[in-house]
Design an enzyme around this catalytic site. Structure first.
Site, PDB file in Angstrom:
ATOM      1  N   ASP A 273      24.919 -18.181  62.782  1.00 25.93           N
ATOM      2  CA  ASP A 273      24.127 -17.736  61.639  1.00 25.93           C
ATOM      3  C   ASP A 273      25.117 -17.066  60.682  1.00 25.93           C
ATOM      4  OD1 ASP A 273      22.215 -17.094  59.806  1.00 25.93           O
ATOM      5  OD2 ASP A 273      20.877 -16.082  61.216  1.00 25.93           O
TER       6      ASP A 273
HETATM    7  C1  BGC Z   1      19.601 -16.473  57.879  1.00 23.29           C
HETATM    8  C2  BGC Z   1      19.574 -17.966  58.175  1.00 23.29           C
HETATM    9  C3  BGC Z   1      20.029 -18.722  56.959  1.00 23.29           C
HETATM   10  C4  BGC Z   1      21.405 -18.236  56.553  1.00 23.29           C
HETATM   11  C5  BGC Z   1      21.950 -18.912  55.310  1.00 23.29           C
HETATM   12  C6  BGC Z   1      20.941 -16.021  57.344  1.00 23.29           C
HETATM   13  O1  BGC Z   1      20.895 -14.716  56.928  1.00 23.29           O
HETATM   14  O2  BGC Z   1      19.301 -15.760  59.063  1.00 23.29           O
HETATM   15  O3  BGC Z   1      18.280 -18.359  58.551  1.00 23.29           O
HETATM   16  O4  BGC Z   1      20.021 -20.087  57.220  1.00 23.29           O
HETATM   17  O5  BGC Z   1      21.346 -16.847  56.275  1.00 23.29           O
HETATM   18  O6  BGC Z   1      21.256 -18.500  54.196  1.00 23.29           O
END
Ligand code: BGC
Length: 758
Positions: free
Chosen positions: A231
């Site tokens: 993530d």
């Molecule tokens: C979120 C993800 C997301 C990623 C990119 C993270 O903070 O938890 O779900 O895909 O950011 O935006």
């Protein structure tokens, strides 16, 4: 391994290999020009495409290309229909192709442990079976278009508070049956191109370093073949991450860890083979994206907008319809109240936020009807009170046929990044519903929220339509449902408890400590409410229709089976009414094993099908059930196991209401061997016929003269009762030895244990 990739790995320098394992910016993989290794782009989803312009590193969350906002994941789950979810996946896949995005970052299939998780709208359900099936359908839809998905947030990421650093402490059975299970179903049924590891720790290990979950379970047990990415910012120790099977760090950390990884390889701390494995997967991912990209792809914005409306129709959940207040008649004079009627809340906040090209509001959709009027009453933007606005709406409600109040949670109440503080609607909304219900008997509430809310006014209103966060087609879909052009067919993918305090995770959720204990275990959502017989506002699976359905004959094609076999279950469903509509047939399994040795939930969802029935039509619906419908995760075996016994296969209206059932006796193909030792108790041994035969002489000798109650010792009878079985029930083999006053020897016990275990 592909020979092209093998040869590239041979040519890459150590530095290049390391750089490939991190993004080059927020959304792209790293390109190596020297070897013609291209880069691909990933973008957020999953309720639409959120493609950002990478030249603008500081683009805010809402700065992205114009796209279509489909209903949120919670709505998708409420459709209880895999075809609906797949259609959305296909449409988003087309958009990604046309916009040259190789992978969409979704779906999320974390379990809704508490109604308060700020990101609940982005997740499907409190139930792992429903979540897993929905995720698989979405992934299969997107990937059928040659675009990848990223199944997230793996795993046990169930709250937003302290989301980067809390430790989800979960016992093994619960992890397997609930928090890993939704991912397992999705991986096995759809093989996503990528999986995104979560921010949090699980049982003390950061997910981005969790070899057991990322490699041993995900790849080796479930057969995942794709790439694991972090993530955004989930990496803590890149060296441990590579060793654990975390292939790609996202986004770029501008090489912050590169030199550490290079040194670790040089010093032997990190095996270069581990790094090569990650490089291989990154290259496979990149070339897959490039190979599958269709340069001529286009997408039709208008068609997708109409699709968003159609999809929204499938997700609306009719929760209350007393006196058939709905559907409204075209010539009813109707007052619509609430800011949401003009400015609908169609999606949640955070990284999934779509920059919509156009939004249907309810009042826009009502323009055809001159008998529909509107009063704001309260703002959709916040929880402020404006007395003039409030009173105008209440006055207007006095002399009108019916009132539709559009209530919901303002944006600030739920979003990625924080959890909700409570489960209530803003006070102004509850107050206005009360005030209007006291001057008009025909009040209908339309709800726009990402997760359950309390309804203190439920007995004072005639109708409730839950629309959740229904995407940009929300207004037209809601109007169609209110006026009967669309017959609501959604079902709740989560329980609406009466009070937040009833939720099983209430004590341990989003607390000040960063160790989050999942003490409720496997008893999440309806598994808890049904076990404890706690009344709820609306149960899991609940939803009404304008049609009336009944169920006819149910049959099973076998009444006795091994768990290596399958059983086919068939049930007739009849639309008794003259209104065509869709019914969701729900199948649950309940173990009916009186002497079970396993802690059991009451029933679990193991099948669902949505079917269309014309007026008065009858159809048969069939399900095939295999071992996964009966087995629990046995921690001693480290595997799924079917306890031998009777299982009730139930066709239900919802998790609380069984319509009809059949019983099937299921035995495991390979029965579990019980291991006996000094602490094995009389009861367990006597309930195992083979063991009972062997052990009986041992216990008979112990009981012979030495069992006080049997000898008529009055005080012993008084203390223990006269039933030797009860007295003996809990006696271990060693207790018998200790208390036998020399009649039994240590050797007797050791010999017995050996015989029992043979
Ligand atoms: C979120 C993800 C997301 C990623 C990119 C993270 O903070 O938890 O779900 O895909 O950011 O935006």
């Amino acid at each position: 391994m592909d020979s092209k990739i093998r040869s590239l790995i041979g040519k890459l320098t150590l530095e290049e290999k390391v750089s490939l394992c991190s993004g080059s910016d927020f959304w792209h993989t790293t390109m190596i020009k020297r070897l013609d290794i291209p880069q691909v782009m990933v973008s957020d989803g999953p309720c639409g495409l959120r493609k950002q312009n990478c030249d603008d590193e500081n683009a805010g969350v809402n700065d992205s290309i114009k796209a279509v906002c489909f209903p949120a994941a919670v709505n998708m789950a409420a459709s209880f229909d895999v075809d609906t979810v797949r259609r959305v996946g296909e449409a988003i896949g087309d958009e990604c192709q046309a916009e040259n995005v190789a992978t969409i970052l979704g779906p999320g299939c974390n379990i809704k442990r508490s109604p308060l998780c700020g990101r609940n709208f982005e997740y499907y359900s409190e139930d792992p079976f429903l979540s897993g099936k929905m995720a698989a359908a979405f992934i299969n839809g997107v990937q059928s278009k040659g675009v990848g998905t990223s199944l997230k947030h793996f795993c046990a990421n169930n709250q937003e508070y302290r989301r980067n650093s809390y430790d989800s402490r979960i016992d093994e059975r619960t992890l397997r049956e609930i928090y890993l299970r939704s991912f397992e179903i999705a991986v096995r049924e759809s093989q996503p191109w990528t999986v995104m590891c979560a921010y949090n720790l699980v049982n003390g290990v950061q997910m981005s370093e969790n070899k057991r979950i990322l490699t041993d379970i995900l790849r080796n047990e479930w057969g995942f073949e794709g790439l694991v990415m972090s993530d955004w910012g989930a990496v803590r120790n890149r060296i441990k991450g590579i060793a654990a099977g975390l292939d790609l760090e996202m986004p770029s950390s501008n090489g912050a860890y590169d030199s550490l990884v290079i040194d670790a390889v040089k010093s032997g701390e990190l095996d270069e083979e581990d790094l090569d494995r990650c490089v291989q997967r990154v290259l496979e991912f990149v070339f897959r994206g490039i190979d599958k990209h269709d340069k001529d792809a286009k997408w039709d914005k208008e068609a997708h907008h109409l699709l968003a409306r159609d999809i929204a129709d499938e997700c609306l959940v009719l929760l209350k319809n007393e006196n058939k207040v709905l559907p409204l008649k075209n010539d009813d004079h109707v007052l619509f109240v609430g800011g949401f009627a003009k400015k609908p809340r169609i999606q949640g906040g955070g990284s999934s936020h779509i920059n919509c090209q156009s939004i249907d509001s309810l009042m826009m959709a009502m323009q055809w009807n001159s008998k529909a009027i509107w009063e704001e009453g309260f703002s959709a933007a916040d929880d402020s009170y404006d007395e003039t606005r409030f009173n105008r709406a209440v006055n207007a409600a006095k002399d009108i046929d019916k009132v539709v109040i559009c209530a919901g949670l303002p944006d600030s109440y739920e979003s990625e990044g924080y959890d909700r503080k409570h489960m209530d609607l803003p006070k102004v909304q509850n107050d206005i519903i009360d005030a209007i219900a006291s001057v008009n008997d025909h009040v209908i509430i339309v709800l726009e929220n990402g997760s359950p809310v309390t309804m203190p006014w439920i007995d004072k209103v005639e109708g409730v339509l839950e629309t959740y966060l229904c995407g940009e087609g929300a207004g037209v879909a809601t109007a169609d449902a209110l006026y009967g052009k669309c017959n609501p067919s959604g079902r709740l993918p989560e329980t609406f408890p009466l009070r937040l305090e009833d939720n099983p995770a209430y004590i341990d959720f989003s607390t000040e400590c960063s160790e989050i204990d999942y003490r409720e275990g496997i008893f999440t959502g309806y598994r808890y409410y049904t076990k404890k017989k706690i009344p709820v506002l609306f149960p899991f699976g609940f939803g009404l229709s304008y049609s009336t359905f009944s169920y006819g004959k149910m049959s099973v094609d076998t009444e006795k089976m091994k768990d290596s076999e399958t059983v086919e279950v068939t049930v007739d469903v009849i639309n008794e009414s003259s209104v065509p509509g869709k019914e969701v047939v729900q199948l649950y399994v309940e173990a009916d094993i009186p002497n079970t040795k396993v802690r059991r939930v009451v029933r679990e969802l193991k099948g669902f099908k949505k079917i269309f029935l014309d007026a008065k039509e009858k159809k048969s619906v069939s399900f095939i059930l295999d071992k996964s419908a009966f087995a629990y995760y046995d921690t001693q075996l480290g595997d799924w196991y079917t306890e031998p016994g009777d299982y009730r296969i139930e066709i239900c209206k919802d998790a609380d209401t069984v319509i009809t059932y059949k019983t099937v006796n299921v035995v495991p193909k390979k029965p579990k061997k019980t291991v006996y030792d000094e602490n094995s108790i009389y009861k367990d041994i006597m309930e195992d016929p083979a063991a009972a035969k062997i052990a009986k002489p041992y216990f008979d000798r112990y009981m012979g003269d030495h069992l006080a109650p049997q000898n008529g010792d009055e005080s012993a009878v008084e203390a223990f009762g006269s039933d030797p079985e009860v007295y003996l029930w809990d006696t271990t083999l060693r207790n018998a030895l200790n208390m036998s006053q020399g009649v039994l020897t240590y050797k007797d016990m050791a010999d017995l244990i050996e015989k029992l275990n043979k």
